[in-house]
Write a protein that holds these residues in place. Structure first.
Motif, PDB file in Angstrom:
ATOM      1  N   VAL A   1      11.496  -0.929  -2.187  1.00 30.63           N
ATOM      2  CA  VAL A   1      12.203   0.352  -2.266  1.00 30.63           C
ATOM      3  C   VAL A   1      13.666   0.108  -2.592  1.00 30.63           C
ATOM      4  O   VAL A   1      14.345  -0.628  -1.894  1.00 30.63           O
ATOM      5  CB  VAL A   1      12.058   1.125  -0.931  1.00 30.63           C
ATOM      6  CG1 VAL A   1      12.865   2.407  -0.971  1.00 30.63           C
ATOM      7  CG2 VAL A   1      10.598   1.399  -0.629  1.00 30.63           C
TER       8      VAL A   1
ATOM      9  N   GLU B   1      13.546   6.931  -3.466  1.00 32.60           N
ATOM     10  CA  GLU B   1      12.268   6.235  -3.595  1.00 32.60           C
ATOM     11  C   GLU B   1      11.505   6.242  -2.279  1.00 32.60           C
ATOM     12  O   GLU B   1      10.290   6.427  -2.248  1.00 32.60           O
ATOM     13  CB  GLU B   1      12.507   4.779  -4.022  1.00 32.60           C
ATOM     14  CG  GLU B   1      11.882   4.406  -5.331  1.00 32.60           C
ATOM     15  CD  GLU B   1      12.147   2.945  -5.641  1.00 32.60           C
ATOM     16  OE1 GLU B   1      11.325   2.096  -5.244  1.00 32.60           O
ATOM     17  OE2 GLU B   1      13.173   2.669  -6.290  1.00 32.60           O
TER      18      GLU B   1
ATOM     19  N   HIS C   1       9.922   9.601  -1.528  1.00 28.50           N
ATOM     20  CA  HIS C   1       8.773   9.953  -2.366  1.00 28.50           C
ATOM     21  C   HIS C   1       7.600   8.991  -2.251  1.00 28.50           C
ATOM     22  O   HIS C   1       6.614   9.130  -2.977  1.00 28.50           O
ATOM     23  CB  HIS C   1       9.221  10.115  -3.821  1.00 28.50           C
ATOM     24  CG  HIS C   1      10.081  11.324  -3.994  1.00 28.50           C
ATOM     25  ND1 HIS C   1      11.447  11.265  -3.969  1.00 28.50           N
ATOM     26  CD2 HIS C   1       9.758  12.636  -4.129  1.00 28.50           C
ATOM     27  CE1 HIS C   1      11.946  12.475  -4.101  1.00 28.50           C
ATOM     28  NE2 HIS C   1      10.934  13.328  -4.199  1.00 28.50           N
ATOM     29  N   ASN C   2       7.690   8.038  -1.357  1.00 31.52           N
ATOM     30  CA  ASN C   2       6.570   7.122  -1.137  1.00 31.52           C
ATOM     31  C   ASN C   2       6.059   7.353   0.287  1.00 31.52           C
ATOM     32  O   ASN C   2       6.551   6.755   1.239  1.00 31.52           O
ATOM     33  CB  ASN C   2       6.988   5.669  -1.346  1.00 31.52           C
ATOM     34  CG  ASN C   2       5.803   4.738  -1.322  1.00 31.52           C
ATOM     35  OD1 ASN C   2       4.881   4.910  -0.513  1.00 31.52           O
ATOM     36  ND2 ASN C   2       5.825   3.761  -2.194  1.00 31.52           N
ATOM     37  N   ASN C   3       5.091   8.241   0.405  1.00 32.70           N
ATOM     38  CA  ASN C   3       4.602   8.642   1.719  1.00 32.70           C
ATOM     39  C   ASN C   3       4.038   7.484   2.530  1.00 32.70           C
ATOM     40  O   ASN C   3       4.205   7.452   3.752  1.00 32.70           O
ATOM     41  CB  ASN C   3       3.539   9.733   1.594  1.00 32.70           C
ATOM     42  CG  ASN C   3       4.104  11.032   1.074  1.00 32.70           C
ATOM     43  OD1 ASN C   3       5.299  11.274   1.172  1.00 32.70           O
ATOM     44  ND2 ASN C   3       3.260  11.861   0.504  1.00 32.70           N
TER      45      ASN C   3
ATOM     46  N   ILE D   1       4.892   4.253   2.514  1.00 34.42           N
ATOM     47  CA  ILE D   1       5.975   3.437   3.062  1.00 34.42           C
ATOM     48  C   ILE D   1       6.747   4.227   4.114  1.00 34.42           C
ATOM     49  O   ILE D   1       7.050   3.710   5.188  1.00 34.42           O
ATOM     50  CB  ILE D   1       6.902   2.918   1.943  1.00 34.42           C
ATOM     51  CG1 ILE D   1       6.137   1.919   1.064  1.00 34.42           C
ATOM     52  CG2 ILE D   1       8.157   2.270   2.530  1.00 34.42           C
ATOM     53  CD1 ILE D   1       6.900   1.444  -0.160  1.00 34.42           C
ATOM     54  N   TYR D   2       7.041   5.471   3.823  1.00 28.33           N
ATOM     55  CA  TYR D   2       7.775   6.313   4.772  1.00 28.33           C
ATOM     56  C   TYR D   2       7.043   6.382   6.109  1.00 28.33           C
ATOM     57  O   TYR D   2       7.623   6.167   7.169  1.00 28.33           O
ATOM     58  CB  TYR D   2       7.975   7.710   4.179  1.00 28.33           C
ATOM     59  CG  TYR D   2       8.741   8.642   5.070  1.00 28.33           C
ATOM     60  CD1 TYR D   2      10.131   8.651   5.052  1.00 28.33           C
ATOM     61  CD2 TYR D   2       8.083   9.503   5.945  1.00 28.33           C
ATOM     62  CE1 TYR D   2      10.852   9.514   5.882  1.00 28.33           C
ATOM     63  CE2 TYR D   2       8.791  10.360   6.774  1.00 28.33           C
ATOM     64  CZ  TYR D   2      10.173  10.360   6.732  1.00 28.33           C
ATOM     65  OH  TYR D   2      10.875  11.204   7.555  1.00 28.33           O
TER      66      TYR D   2
END
Length: 113
Positions: A27, A32, A35-37, A39-40
């Motif tokens: 990331v 970023e 918008h990356n569920n 990883i979030y």
């Protein structure tokens, strides 16, 4: 000397920190991450783990290591658990980029005493 329980809790914190580092390695920006569920969500789960383990660290160890803001770590865990969709992404990004490297260093110092 740390008790077995304190060692286990510090190892759990270290484990979660290393996983956050691994997950955010690709990331490059806050946007970023947002918008990356996958990883979030993984990062947030590991913040919860860090907070849970921090709650279980003995009072003596917390008092002997005031350089770590134990209360803030535990409070962030509580906030994430109860207000997951209310987490400020800028606060999260700041924690990842600035606070976690410091925490990792302090946890390693405690474990190496």
């Amino acid at each position: 000397m740390l008790s077995e329980s304190d060692v286990a809790n510090h190892e759990e914190i270290k484990y979660a920190l290393s996983h956050i580092e691994l997950y955010v390695r690709p990331v490059k920006s806050l946007d970023e991450l947002l918008h990356n569920n996958l990883i979030y969500d993984a990062v947030q789960m590991n913040f919860i783990i860090i907070g849970e383990a921090s709650k279980r660290v003995s009072k003596k160890v917390r008092e002997d290591n005031p350089q770590i803001d134990w209360k803030r770590i535990i409070s962030y865990r509580n906030f994430v658990v109860h207000e997951y969709f209310g987490v400020d992404i800028k606060v999260l990004w700041g924690a990842i980029t600035f606070e976690l490297p410091k925490l990792k260093s302090e946890i390693e110092k405690i474990l190496n005493k």
